[in-house]
Design a protein around this motif. Sequence first.
Motif, mmCIF file in Angstrom:
data_model
loop_
_atom_site.group_PDB
_atom_site.id
_atom_site.type_symbol
_atom_site.label_atom_id
_atom_site.label_comp_id
_atom_site.label_asym_id
_atom_site.label_seq_id
_atom_site.Cartn_x
_atom_site.Cartn_y
_atom_site.Cartn_z
ATOM 1 N N UNK A 182 0.869 -1.115 -0.077
ATOM 2 C CA UNK A 182 -0.013 0.015 0.077
ATOM 3 C C UNK A 182 0.673 1.141 0.087
ATOM 4 N N UNK A 183 2.034 1.362 0.672
ATOM 5 C CA UNK A 183 2.808 2.504 0.844
ATOM 6 C C UNK A 183 3.499 2.803 -0.507
ATOM 7 N N UNK A 184 3.884 1.674 -1.195
ATOM 8 C CA UNK A 184 4.553 1.815 -2.671
ATOM 9 C C UNK A 184 3.375 2.470 -3.579
ATOM 10 N N UNK A 185 2.263 1.724 -3.572
ATOM 11 C CA UNK A 185 1.213 2.284 -4.427
ATOM 12 C C UNK A 185 0.944 3.551 -4.309
ATOM 13 N N UNK A 186 0.996 4.007 -2.946
ATOM 14 C CA UNK A 186 0.568 5.525 -2.595
ATOM 15 C C UNK A 186 1.835 6.331 -3.396
ATOM 16 N N UNK A 187 3.049 6.088 -3.152
ATOM 17 C CA UNK A 187 3.970 6.607 -3.739
ATOM 18 C C UNK A 187 4.024 6.533 -5.595
ATOM 19 N N UNK A 188 3.762 5.542 -6.147
ATOM 20 C CA UNK A 188 4.140 5.461 -7.540
ATOM 21 C C UNK A 188 2.785 5.435 -8.352
ATOM 22 N N UNK A 189 1.660 5.188 -7.802
ATOM 23 C CA UNK A 189 0.563 4.945 -8.368
ATOM 24 C C UNK A 189 -0.761 5.763 -7.716
ATOM 25 N N UNK A 190 -0.259 7.178 -7.408
ATOM 26 C CA UNK A 190 -1.332 7.944 -6.528
ATOM 27 C C UNK A 190 -2.369 8.452 -7.066
ATOM 28 N N UNK A 191 -2.649 8.136 -8.444
ATOM 29 C CA UNK A 191 -4.054 8.525 -9.072
ATOM 30 C C UNK A 191 -4.880 7.108 -8.908
ATOM 31 N N UNK A 192 -4.541 6.108 -8.388
ATOM 32 C CA UNK A 192 -5.517 5.029 -8.238
ATOM 33 C C UNK A 192 -5.989 4.968 -6.756
ATOM 34 N N UNK A 193 -7.103 4.302 -6.755
ATOM 35 C CA UNK A 193 -7.770 4.275 -5.422
ATOM 36 C C UNK A 193 -7.530 2.899 -4.682
ATOM 37 N N UNK A 194 -8.056 2.796 -3.585
ATOM 38 C CA UNK A 194 -8.111 1.414 -2.933
ATOM 39 C C UNK A 194 -8.365 0.220 -3.599
ATOM 40 N N UNK A 195 -9.134 0.340 -4.624
ATOM 41 C CA UNK A 195 -9.332 -0.901 -5.236
ATOM 42 C C UNK A 195 -8.274 -1.417 -6.214
ATOM 43 N N UNK A 196 -7.154 -0.548 -6.515
ATOM 44 C CA UNK A 196 -6.084 -1.164 -7.017
ATOM 45 C C UNK A 196 -5.488 -2.388 -6.132
ATOM 46 N N UNK A 197 -5.707 -2.354 -4.918
ATOM 47 C CA UNK A 197 -5.079 -3.369 -3.784
ATOM 48 C C UNK A 197 -5.919 -4.587 -3.916
ATOM 49 N N UNK A 198 -7.209 -4.533 -4.526
ATOM 50 C CA UNK A 198 -7.790 -5.896 -4.341
ATOM 51 C C UNK A 198 -7.572 -6.722 -5.678
ATOM 52 N N UNK A 199 -7.020 -7.688 -5.507
ATOM 53 C CA UNK A 199 -6.289 -8.534 -6.654
ATOM 54 C C UNK A 199 -7.188 -9.070 -7.502
ATOM 55 N N UNK A 200 -8.479 -9.257 -7.041
ATOM 56 C CA UNK A 200 -9.410 -9.981 -7.957
ATOM 57 C C UNK A 200 -10.303 -8.705 -8.563
ATOM 58 N N UNK A 201 -10.014 -7.546 -8.500
ATOM 59 C CA UNK A 201 -10.527 -6.723 -9.350
ATOM 60 C C UNK A 201 -9.924 -6.209 -10.334
ATOM 61 N N UNK A 202 -10.576 -6.053 -11.522
ATOM 62 C CA UNK A 202 -9.847 -5.431 -12.722
ATOM 63 C C UNK A 202 -9.564 -4.165 -12.763
ATOM 64 N N UNK A 203 -10.173 -3.235 -11.927
ATOM 65 C CA UNK A 203 -9.958 -1.734 -11.700
ATOM 66 C C UNK A 203 -8.415 -1.229 -11.626
#
Length: 633
Positions: free
Chosen positions: A453-474
Amino acid sequence: MAKTAWIDLTTGKIELQPTPEEDLLKFLGSRGLAAKVLYDHVGPAVQPFDPENLLIFSTGPLTGTSWPSAARYTVTAKSPATGAYGYANSSGFFGPELRKAGYDLIVFRGRAARPVILHIEDDHLELLPAGDLWGQTTEVTEKTLRERYPGSRVAAIGPAGENLVRIAGVINDYARAAARTGMGAVMGSKNLKALVVKGSHRVETPPEFKEVVRRVTAAVRNHPESQMYSQWGTVCLIDSKNMSGDMPSKNHRWGQFPLGKEINAAAVARYTVKTQGCYACPIRCSRITEVPDGPFKTPLNEGPEYETTNALGSNLWNGSIELVIYANKLCNELGLDTISTGLVIAFAMEAHERGLLDDPRYSLAWGDPETIIGLIKDIAYRRGTGDLLADGVKAASARLGRGSEFFAMEVKGVELPRQEGRVLKAFGLGHATSNRGADHLYALPTIDVAGMTDVAAKVLPECGPELMEVTSEKFKAHMVRFTEACNALADAAGVCKFAFTETYAILPADLAEGLRALGIPISDEEIMRIGQRIVNLERMYNVRHGFNRKDDYLPPRSLQEPLDVYVNPEEIEKIPPGKAQLSRRGLTINLDIMLDEYYALGGWTGDGIPTAARLKELGLEELVKDLPAADPF
């Protein structure tokens, strides 16, 4: 001075040239630089086994330095598996030795009249007869050559490469494999048995570089995931993957394996004699194993890691870790890609189960040891059913027909690696869009599945929390676009992804800082553009060969057959899904939705082709002429 060696195997001519500085700045090295050379010299008219195909061994600017895990080299050619772009990457000590000898690239063209080796000792290069080694295993070949040339490192092919088996790889350090896309077969087509390298020059680095290295090495070594791999190796993934449904089994019929505990990290540990690492590695994820006695008696051997354990274990419905260890060593000696070998054998087993294939010598039953061992040998020597499988799943399915394409688990002619795209949607997209065919390391989109989650916030800040749901295509397209560029950088620089993109203990800005300390003028912004430039160059190589959206696919089974995930994997094929407790039911993957977003984010057309504007933006103006005529300027 950085240099490139051009070896004409037909004439025996060897020519040393300075590596163009402009190309090094644009493509960094190794995978990126080799892709540029392949693009410039091997067009659509050249077939993979033609003498005009190039075979390129390449190192990166960090290979052979003290940067953590700076041990990688790349082998590139037009692939006999894909019919277009192909490369394989390996670690160990061969790549650093090639760099210490002073080479960015060793480029082979032509075909030797008789088997040869290339002997390299700094500026001295010579082609030598290898008739005594032709037909030998990679282990015998390397042992012989290292005794003949003390202090050297060796990369060689086995019988599979000699027999033009399209799933053949190049083996160095006895068990390290540049395995994927059939590079060993291209090497065999050129009658080139091995490269033997000894370098006497240290890769000198300034104090500023060593300061950066101290910091990033500590970050890698202290990362919890690095410590987990150090303690258990990559087979530590098996238990969690088996619970989540990301443990492909029985040719992807299931995402779990009832006998997972028989082949997990604890099982491998019982046969582990010691651990070791590649050059400059602070992680040391490799296991040295031994099966002391029994039908699968195996002397000291490196491995197996996760991909091999899955491909030759659960994928074949085989719960014997001793058989996995034995089969892994056999593949290494014969020069076979363990992933593809496991997939083609699984294809044969399922074809037999469906009444489409029989063999007079083997039962072709799931998990049968005689079938597994026998087919590995027969594939390498192109005997019987092995000859059907030796060209890979896609070719075998085309020959067999009768609906077998449904369970032919490949993309662009390369067999699927050991992730389940119906569970891990980002990996599914990465498998489909990889320019070298189905591949887990091309995109390696681990940010969600590893909970970064910390990496996602740094490198993909435009993506919401759904990024971290592995079974979601979003947002999975956002992740794949970022990670594929980072992994292109890792390969181009010559570093292992476990010390970079597996954990992001090091970020692209850290890599740029290290390269600047070496005197390479790369900004934090430009470093990502280099990764994107490499991806677009490779894509354009395939576009020039007629590839487009139709080639960014997943197998019919992945798209059409829903997957159930059991709470208890041991109940699979014992208790029907309707009566078992399931953690997930009917998982599918909507590839088209992710492809549309992936193409748009990359500045590509809806057919998966880079636009002229995108190529110009990346400094690839010279490739615009190769776009299909319909592309708008």
